[in-house]
Design a protein around this motif. Structure first.
Motif, PDB file in Angstrom:
ATOM      1  N   MET A  51     -93.601 -65.410  51.454  1.00 34.77           N
ATOM      2  CA  MET A  51     -94.170 -64.081  51.722  1.00 34.77           C
ATOM      3  C   MET A  51     -94.209 -63.237  50.448  1.00 34.77           C
ATOM      4  O   MET A  51     -95.146 -62.467  50.224  1.00 34.77           O
ATOM      5  CB  MET A  51     -93.371 -63.390  52.830  1.00 34.77           C
ATOM      6  N   LEU A  52     -93.188 -63.414  49.590  1.00 31.69           N
ATOM      7  CA  LEU A  52     -93.201 -62.730  48.291  1.00 31.69           C
ATOM      8  C   LEU A  52     -94.353 -63.262  47.435  1.00 31.69           C
ATOM      9  O   LEU A  52     -95.050 -62.488  46.761  1.00 31.69           O
ATOM     10  CB  LEU A  52     -91.868 -62.955  47.568  1.00 31.69           C
ATOM     11  N   ALA A  53     -94.552 -64.581  47.480  1.00 35.99           N
ATOM     12  CA  ALA A  53     -95.650 -65.195  46.725  1.00 35.99           C
ATOM     13  C   ALA A  53     -96.997 -64.653  47.190  1.00 35.99           C
ATOM     14  O   ALA A  53     -97.905 -64.423  46.382  1.00 35.99           O
ATOM     15  CB  ALA A  53     -95.605 -66.714  46.889  1.00 35.99           C
ATOM     16  N   GLU A  54     -97.112 -64.434  48.498  1.00 37.30           N
ATOM     17  CA  GLU A  54     -98.354 -63.863  49.029  1.00 37.30           C
ATOM     18  C   GLU A  54     -98.521 -62.421  48.562  1.00 37.30           C
ATOM     19  O   GLU A  54     -99.605 -62.016  48.123  1.00 37.30           O
ATOM     20  CB  GLU A  54     -98.343 -63.916  50.555  1.00 37.30           C
ATOM     21  N   LYS A  55     -97.434 -61.663  48.621  1.00 38.28           N
ATOM     22  CA  LYS A  55     -97.487 -60.254  48.224  1.00 38.28           C
ATOM     23  C   LYS A  55     -97.885 -60.112  46.754  1.00 38.28           C
ATOM     24  O   LYS A  55     -98.690 -59.244  46.397  1.00 38.28           O
ATOM     25  CB  LYS A  55     -96.121 -59.611  48.469  1.00 38.28           C
ATOM     26  N   ARG A  56     -97.326 -60.981  45.907  1.00 36.24           N
ATOM     27  CA  ARG A  56     -97.617 -60.903  44.469  1.00 36.24           C
ATOM     28  C   ARG A  56     -98.821 -61.755  44.061  1.00 36.24           C
ATOM     29  O   ARG A  56     -99.170 -61.810  42.892  1.00 36.24           O
ATOM     30  CB  ARG A  56     -96.387 -61.344  43.667  1.00 36.24           C
ATOM     31  N   ASN A  57     -99.408 -62.415  45.039  1.00 37.11           N
ATOM     32  CA  ASN A  57    -100.587 -63.254  44.803  1.00 37.11           C
ATOM     33  C   ASN A  57    -100.332 -64.292  43.706  1.00 37.11           C
ATOM     34  O   ASN A  57    -101.127 -64.470  42.783  1.00 37.11           O
ATOM     35  CB  ASN A  57    -101.800 -62.383  44.433  1.00 37.11           C
ATOM     36  N   TYR A  58     -99.207 -64.994  43.814  1.00 38.87           N
ATOM     37  CA  TYR A  58     -98.868 -65.998  42.807  1.00 38.87           C
ATOM     38  C   TYR A  58     -99.857 -67.165  42.788  1.00 38.87           C
ATOM     39  O   TYR A  58     -99.978 -67.862  41.782  1.00 38.87           O
ATOM     40  CB  TYR A  58     -97.455 -66.537  43.051  1.00 38.87           C
ATOM     41  N   ALA A  59    -100.563 -67.366  43.874  1.00 39.09           N
ATOM     42  CA  ALA A  59    -101.529 -68.470  43.911  1.00 39.09           C
ATOM     43  C   ALA A  59    -102.678 -68.250  42.940  1.00 39.09           C
ATOM     44  O   ALA A  59    -103.370 -69.199  42.565  1.00 39.09           O
ATOM     45  CB  ALA A  59    -102.067 -68.648  45.329  1.00 39.09           C
ATOM     46  N   ARG A  60    -102.867 -67.011  42.504  1.00 39.12           N
ATOM     47  CA  ARG A  60    -104.006 -66.711  41.633  1.00 39.12           C
ATOM     48  C   ARG A  60    -103.902 -67.409  40.276  1.00 39.12           C
ATOM     49  O   ARG A  60    -104.890 -67.531  39.552  1.00 39.12           O
ATOM     50  CB  ARG A  60    -104.122 -65.199  41.418  1.00 39.12           C
ATOM     51  N   PHE A  61    -102.712 -67.866  39.924  1.00 44.42           N
ATOM     52  CA  PHE A  61    -102.538 -68.530  38.634  1.00 44.42           C
ATOM     53  C   PHE A  61    -103.001 -69.991  38.667  1.00 44.42           C
ATOM     54  O   PHE A  61    -103.081 -70.638  37.631  1.00 44.42           O
ATOM     55  CB  PHE A  61    -101.069 -68.467  38.202  1.00 44.42           C
TER      56      PHE A  61
END
Length: 344
Positions: free
Chosen positions: A132-142
């Motif tokens: 959920m933190l990864a979603e909030k910070r949009n870590y997938a964008r990298f």
């Protein structure tokens, strides 16, 4: 009868040749092919060989190509991080949605990955909180679009990212439980791995780090704000996210330069007096009943890696070069003391 003997000899020779071909020639051939196939590379577990392969690229990446005490150049800027990037793909969104609805296979795979590789037990709720933190910070964008469409690549990336975030938090809180497990996997001490990861983080944000703190031998990440740590993580994953997605082991290969620095920084026991043989043996990691030839071999191996001439060729930052030379002198002093005692 002679014909039968000749046939038998030929059969035996044929079997021997076939055996040698299967056992010697084929493995060499397939290893050569394997190294040429993208994605089939398996990192060498030997830290020294990893350092040799990676040090120049990593030095360039972290602005260490010049022997300078100026630590205020970075290869990435915060502007690069904040630049517009494409939104997560539908595959990533589906994984986020699965987590919001109470976990699922994706979070369990991450949980199992970390538990299996490091013997560190994670609760599913902790993994879900990370996703959920990864979603909030949009870590997938990298990740590249191709990697965002590949569930295995996403899982690999998120597993390493969670590992990194947890270890950074451990350094900040000075509770090194997970780092201890990871260090054991890398065959280094907990302190060395902690220093290596801290160095990696500090070099990433070195424009915000005072020179006298960059090579601190104690955990100091807790002295920086959460926002600064977030920036450091973003900068690291900008460089490495897609490598982690391809092969999680590449995270450790990218640590090679900093592990070599941490080895230099890790202090040795100090000789308390001129006849402190107990400490001298500890410095060389030998026992008092070790054979003199074994002691000489150990010293020779250390000297080859740490000799001033070798250190001069390593293109180290000046602070580290001083530490490396001091450490070599310390080892030399311990070795001389042992040799002197053995001659009596």
């Amino acid at each position: 009868m002679l014909l039968n003997k000749e046939i038998i000899i030929r059969v035996i020779l044929g079997v021997i040749v076939l055996f040698m071909f299967v056992k010697i020639v084929l493995p060499v051939f397939f290893e050569a092919i394997k190294r040429k196939i993208p994605g089939q590379y398996e990192p060498d577990n030997d830290i020294d060989s990893m350092i040799r392969r990676q040090k120049e690229r990593l030095r360039a990446q972290y602005g260490l190509t010049e022997r300078s005490s100026n630590h205020h150049e970075t290869s990435h800027s915060s502007q690069e991080i904040s630049s517009p990037l494409p939104p997560p793909t539908k595959e990533v969104e589906a994984l986020y949605k699965e987590t919001r609805w109470g976990g699922g296979d994706f979070s369990k795979k991450i949980q199992n990955d970390i538990t299996r590789h490091y013997g560190y037990t994670l609760t599913e709720s902790k993994v879900n909180a990370f996703i959920m933190l990864a979603e909030k910070r949009n870590y997938a964008r990298f990740l590249t679009v191709d990697n965002q469409k590949n569930p295995e690549a996403i899982k690999n990336y998120f597993s390493v990212l969670m590992l990194v975030l947890m270890m950074i938090e451990e350094i900040r809180t000075k509770d090194l439980t997970l780092i201890e497990r990871v260090a054991k996997k890398c065959h280094v001490s907990t302190h060395e791995f902690m220093l290596a990861l801290q160095l990696k983080v500090l070099f990433t944000i070195k424009s915000k780090v005072k020179d006298d703190r960059l090579f601190s031998e104690s955990p100091i990440l807790g002295q920086f704000s959460e926002e600064t740590m977030k920036e450091a993580v973003d900068l690291i994953i900008t460089k490495e996210a897609n490598m982690w997605a391809k092969n999680p082991s590449l995270f450790f290969e990218e640590m090679s330069l900093f592990l070599s620095y941490a080895d230099i920084m890790t202090p040795l026991p100090k000789l308390q007096h001129k006849k402190d043989l107990e400490t001298a043996y500890a410095i060389l990691k030998m026992d008092e009943d070790s054979e003199i030839e074994d002691i000489k071999k150990t010293y020779k191996k250390i000297a080859m890696a740490r000799h001033p001439d070798k250190i001069g060729q390593m293109n180290l930052p000046k602070e580290l070069e001083k530490k490396a030379l001091s450490k070599f002198n310390h080892i030399q002093e311990a070795y001389d003391l042992i040799l002197t005692s053995r001659k009596k």
